[in-house]
Every structure is written in structure tokens, then in C-alpha cells.
Design a protein around this motif. Structure first.
Motif, PDB file in Angstrom:
ATOM      1  N   VAL A 122      41.881  40.131  26.712  1.00 44.55           N
ATOM      2  CA  VAL A 122      41.714  39.940  28.150  1.00 44.55           C
ATOM      3  C   VAL A 122      42.391  38.631  28.553  1.00 44.55           C
ATOM      4  O   VAL A 122      42.043  37.569  28.021  1.00 44.55           O
ATOM      5  CB  VAL A 122      40.224  39.898  28.545  1.00 44.55           C
ATOM      6  N   PRO A 123      43.333  38.653  29.474  1.00 48.17           N
ATOM      7  CA  PRO A 123      43.963  37.404  29.915  1.00 48.17           C
ATOM      8  C   PRO A 123      42.925  36.421  30.441  1.00 48.17           C
ATOM      9  O   PRO A 123      41.931  36.815  31.060  1.00 48.17           O
ATOM     10  CB  PRO A 123      44.919  37.854  31.025  1.00 48.17           C
ATOM     11  N   VAL A 124      43.151  35.144  30.193  1.00 43.08           N
ATOM     12  CA  VAL A 124      42.187  34.116  30.598  1.00 43.08           C
ATOM     13  C   VAL A 124      41.951  34.162  32.100  1.00 43.08           C
ATOM     14  O   VAL A 124      40.809  34.044  32.567  1.00 43.08           O
ATOM     15  CB  VAL A 124      42.688  32.724  30.163  1.00 43.08           C
ATOM     16  N   ARG A 125      43.010  34.336  32.859  1.00 46.08           N
ATOM     17  CA  ARG A 125      42.874  34.347  34.320  1.00 46.08           C
ATOM     18  C   ARG A 125      41.892  35.424  34.776  1.00 46.08           C
ATOM     19  O   ARG A 125      41.099  35.202  35.702  1.00 46.08           O
ATOM     20  CB  ARG A 125      44.245  34.572  34.942  1.00 46.08           C
ATOM     21  N   ARG A 133      43.090  34.954  42.449  1.00 51.44           N
ATOM     22  CA  ARG A 133      43.051  33.759  41.623  1.00 51.44           C
ATOM     23  C   ARG A 133      41.681  33.086  41.729  1.00 51.44           C
ATOM     24  O   ARG A 133      41.063  33.107  42.799  1.00 51.44           O
ATOM     25  CB  ARG A 133      44.139  32.768  42.051  1.00 51.44           C
ATOM     26  N   ALA A 134      41.232  32.507  40.628  1.00 50.12           N
ATOM     27  CA  ALA A 134      40.030  31.676  40.699  1.00 50.12           C
ATOM     28  C   ALA A 134      40.305  30.501  41.623  1.00 50.12           C
ATOM     29  O   ALA A 134      41.394  29.919  41.610  1.00 50.12           O
ATOM     30  CB  ALA A 134      39.646  31.183  39.313  1.00 50.12           C
ATOM     31  N   SER A 135      39.322  30.166  42.454  1.00 46.41           N
ATOM     32  CA  SER A 135      39.543  29.226  43.548  1.00 46.41           C
ATOM     33  C   SER A 135      38.597  28.034  43.464  1.00 46.41           C
ATOM     34  O   SER A 135      37.372  28.204  43.456  1.00 46.41           O
ATOM     35  CB  SER A 135      39.359  29.939  44.895  1.00 46.41           C
ATOM     36  N   TRP A 136      39.192  26.822  43.403  1.00 47.80           N
ATOM     37  CA  TRP A 136      38.367  25.616  43.472  1.00 47.80           C
ATOM     38  C   TRP A 136      37.730  25.490  44.857  1.00 47.80           C
ATOM     39  O   TRP A 136      36.614  24.978  44.986  1.00 47.80           O
ATOM     40  CB  TRP A 136      39.223  24.386  43.183  1.00 47.80           C
ATOM     41  N   GLY A 137      38.432  25.949  45.884  1.00 45.24           N
ATOM     42  CA  GLY A 137      37.863  25.910  47.225  1.00 45.24           C
ATOM     43  C   GLY A 137      36.608  26.752  47.333  1.00 45.24           C
ATOM     44  O   GLY A 137      35.611  26.335  47.933  1.00 45.24           O
ATOM     45  N   ARG A 256      33.812  39.146  42.953  1.00 44.12           N
ATOM     46  CA  ARG A 256      34.880  39.473  42.001  1.00 44.12           C
ATOM     47  C   ARG A 256      35.353  38.239  41.245  1.00 44.12           C
ATOM     48  O   ARG A 256      36.544  38.030  40.993  1.00 44.12           O
ATOM     49  CB  ARG A 256      36.063  40.149  42.712  1.00 44.12           C
ATOM     50  N   GLY A 257      34.385  37.394  40.862  1.00 40.81           N
ATOM     51  CA  GLY A 257      34.739  36.190  40.123  1.00 40.81           C
ATOM     52  C   GLY A 257      33.511  35.376  39.764  1.00 40.81           C
ATOM     53  O   GLY A 257      32.373  35.728  40.103  1.00 40.81           O
ATOM     54  N   LEU A 258      33.731  34.258  39.073  1.00 39.12           N
ATOM     55  CA  LEU A 258      32.631  33.454  38.534  1.00 39.12           C
ATOM     56  C   LEU A 258      32.309  32.214  39.355  1.00 39.12           C
ATOM     57  O   LEU A 258      31.388  31.478  39.006  1.00 39.12           O
ATOM     58  CB  LEU A 258      32.976  33.012  37.101  1.00 39.12           C
ATOM     59  N   GLU A 259      33.034  31.960  40.466  1.00 40.38           N
ATOM     60  CA  GLU A 259      32.791  30.723  41.199  1.00 40.38           C
ATOM     61  C   GLU A 259      31.360  30.646  41.734  1.00 40.38           C
ATOM     62  O   GLU A 259      30.707  29.600  41.608  1.00 40.38           O
ATOM     63  CB  GLU A 259      33.779  30.580  42.366  1.00 40.38           C
ATOM     64  N   ALA A 260      30.879  31.714  42.363  1.00 44.15           N
ATOM     65  CA  ALA A 260      29.538  31.689  42.965  1.00 44.15           C
ATOM     66  C   ALA A 260      28.445  31.517  41.912  1.00 44.15           C
ATOM     67  O   ALA A 260      27.581  30.650  42.069  1.00 44.15           O
ATOM     68  CB  ALA A 260      29.312  32.953  43.794  1.00 44.15           C
TER      69      ALA A 260
END
Length: 336
Positions: A122-125, A133-137, A256-260
């Protein structure tokens, strides 16, 4: 003049096969991609059946072993070097013990990423976000949002039950605990999300092809493992940790990501540990997860987690609506 004795060409020989005038080139077998963009985050990984049987147990074993080794090392150091005889019946989080605990769990982030990359392909991204894209914002927005939520909830608790406020001490040990909490607890919390929601959940879900069923199974199994790994036999606390894990998984699916989930996990752990450090007598936090330490008050924290999930849903819905409006606006504009 035609040479009647000329050797016939290969196609003219009796019994010789006629070659295909349009031969089809040989096509090498192509391995399917490790990520299916059409599936929801958490059920987006495709693996051979045996790979989760390697990744999931290995992550759990390594997490336990690294924590045990780190804890034993700190106990021996404090005993033999600092002269602090350990109380094996009631181990507390001293500054050194907290540092070891946080860094040992933080080590699971690169380990999880490496196992998913090398074994799962699995690609890291795409371990952090899907179809974007994973977002710092995004991470910053959620961190601020959840910090306000947790401060409000804890303030309500202190108003309802003033006796829960302990005498605040600012000894050297307390300051050390706060500093270590602020700098290493975010690493610990983020690593747990990368491990449980970024690796274990999609690995388990990869066994099942129907996307919705796979998502439910991955969410439930990873949340149960998350709850058990917190080592509490109190039914209230065990239920809370499991539901907390499910709430983190739901956030990952919705956004659809890990930020939250990383944001809420970080804010939750930092706020709890800072409050615990301020209320500690000698710069050591006692974490008691034995039977009887939970109770109906846990329902308030479960409700807070559900509110956080709702906030993620509202925020992501608003973002999608804004993106659609931007696309429509771009299409409506005349080209130069």
C-alpha cells in the motif's frame, strides 16, 4: 521464366499451419493494485488472504513487546540509578515512565507504515488519505474544533462536580509531566491512529469483497482490538475505549483520511494528561483501569465522541458542497 523446381514457401507446404496475419501480442499478467479508489477509506486495501494474518498479529505483538521493554528499562533505571524502589502493585506514570510509554507507542507509526508498504504494497500516501492528499490544514481545523469541544465538556464537569477539581501543584515533576505530555503525547496518539485505523482496519476489511460489509467488519474488529489493548477489565471503561475506537474509525471513513481521528485522539489524550499532571501530588500520574473505576459518567464522554463524529460529518459535507460550487463556477466562466 518461373523456376518449376523452386522450393515451396512455408505456408504452401502440405500440412504447415497458416500464420495469423494479425498476431496478438503476449500480455503479461498484471497484479491488481493494492488500493481500490472506488471503495471507502478503511475498506480500500486489497491484499492476499495471508497478509493480514501477518500484519495484524505482528503489530499487536510488537506494540506489547516494545512497551514492556521500555517500561522495565525505566523501572530498573529509577530503581538502580535514582534509588526509587518500584511499587509493582501501583505503577505510576513518572516523567521518565511517561516519556518511555509515549515514545514506545510512537514507534508503532513507522513500523505500521513499513509493514503496510512492504507486505501489503500500500503506498504511504494512501495509508493516510484516499482520493485526496493528506492535509495539514484539515488537521489544524479539526484540532482547534476538538480542543474547544473538550474544554467545554470538562468545564461542564467541573461546574457540576467541583470536588473533581484537585489542588494544583507546580512542582518540578508536574512541570516535567506537562512538557513531556505536550511534546510526546501527540506522537503517541497519532501512532495509535496510524496503526489501528490506517493499518489494522483496512487489513481486516481486505478479506471481504462487498464494500459495506468489509467496512463494518474492519471497523468492529479494529475497535474491539483497540479497546482490549487498553488493558481495562472494567465493563464501562472497556466499552468506552471500544466505542472511542469506533468513533475514530467512523471519522476516518467520513473524511476519507486520518486527520480527524488523529486530531481528536491527540487533543483528548493531551487534555486528560495535562489535567492529570496538574492534579498529581508528586509528579506521577496514577492510571487506574481496574473494575469499579468506570460508571454511568462514561456516557457523557461517549456522547462527546458522537458529537465529534457529527462535527466531522458536517465539516466534510460543507467542504464537498464548496468544491461542487467551485467546479460549477469554473465551468460557467468563459474561457479567455
Amino acid at each position: 521464366m518461373t523456376n518449376i523446381y523452386q522450393e515451396p514457401s512455408v505456408p504452401e507446404r502440405a500440412g504447415a499451419p497458416t500464420p495469423d496475419p494479425n498476431p496478438t501480442p503476449a500480455v503479461a499478467s498484471v497484479r491488481p493494485p493494492a488500493v481500490d479508489q472506488s471503495r471507502p477509506f478503511g475498506a480500500h486495501v486489497r491484499m492476499s488472504w495471508w497478509k493480514p494474518l501477518v500484519i495484524v498479529p505482528l503489530l499487536i505483538i510488537l506494540m506489547l513487546v516494545i512497551q514492556i521493554v521500555a517500561s522495565v528499562g525505566v523501572v530498573m533505571f529509577e530503581w538502580l540509578v535514582l534509588g526509587n524502589e518500584p511499587d509493582m502493585a501501583n505503577l505510576a506514570l513518572s516523567p521518565l515512565m511517561m516519556l518511555a510509554a509515549n515514545l514506545s507507542i510512537a514507534a508503532m507509526a513507522p513500523i505500521s507504515i513499513a509493514l503496510m508498504r512492504w507486505i501489503g504494497k500500500v503506498p504511504v500516501r494512501e495509508q493516510f488519505a484516499l482520493a485526496r492528499r493528506a492535509s495539514w490544514g484539515r488537521l489544524g481545523v479539526y484540532t482547534g474544533m476538538f480542543l474547544v469541544l473538550l474544554l467545554v465538556v470538562n468545564a461542564i464537569f467541573f461546574v457540576i462536580d467541583p470536588s473533581s477539581l484537585q489542588a494544583i501543584s507546580l512542582s518540578g515533576g508536574v512541570i516535567a509531566l506537562i512538557v513531556i505530555t505536550l511534546f510526546t503525547t501527540p506522537l503517541q496518539a497519532a501512532a495509535e491512529e496510524i496503526m489501528f485505523r490506517g493499518a489494522i482496519m483496512p487489513s481486516v476489511a481486505s478479506w471481504i469483497r462487498p464494500a459495506k460489509v468489509a467496512l463494518v467488519v474492519g471497523l468492529v474488529v479494529s475497535s474491539i482490538i483497540f479497546g482490549i489493548m487498553h488493558g481495562s477489565v472494567d465493563p464501562w471503561l472497556l466499552s468506552y475505549y471500544t466505542i472511542f475506537g469506533a468513533a475514530m474509525a467512523a471519522m476516518a471513513v467520513i473524511s476519507r483520511g486520518l486527520e480527524a481521528p488523529i486530531a481528536l485522539h491527540v487533543v483528548n489524550n493531551v487534555v486528560i494528561m495535562v489535567i492529570g499532571a496538574l492534579g498529581s501530588d508528586d509528579g506521577a500520574i496514577v492510571i487506574d483501569r481496574s473494575v469499579g473505576m468506570g460508571g454511568p459518567f462514561i456516557l457523557a464522554f461517549i456522547a462527546m465522541d458522537l458529537v465529534a463524529v457529527g462535527l466531522v460529518w458536517l465539516y466534510e459535507r460543507r467542504r464537498r458542497a464548496q468544491q461542487k460550487d467551485n467546479v460549477r463556477g469554473g465551468v460557467a466562466q468563459p474561457t479567455a
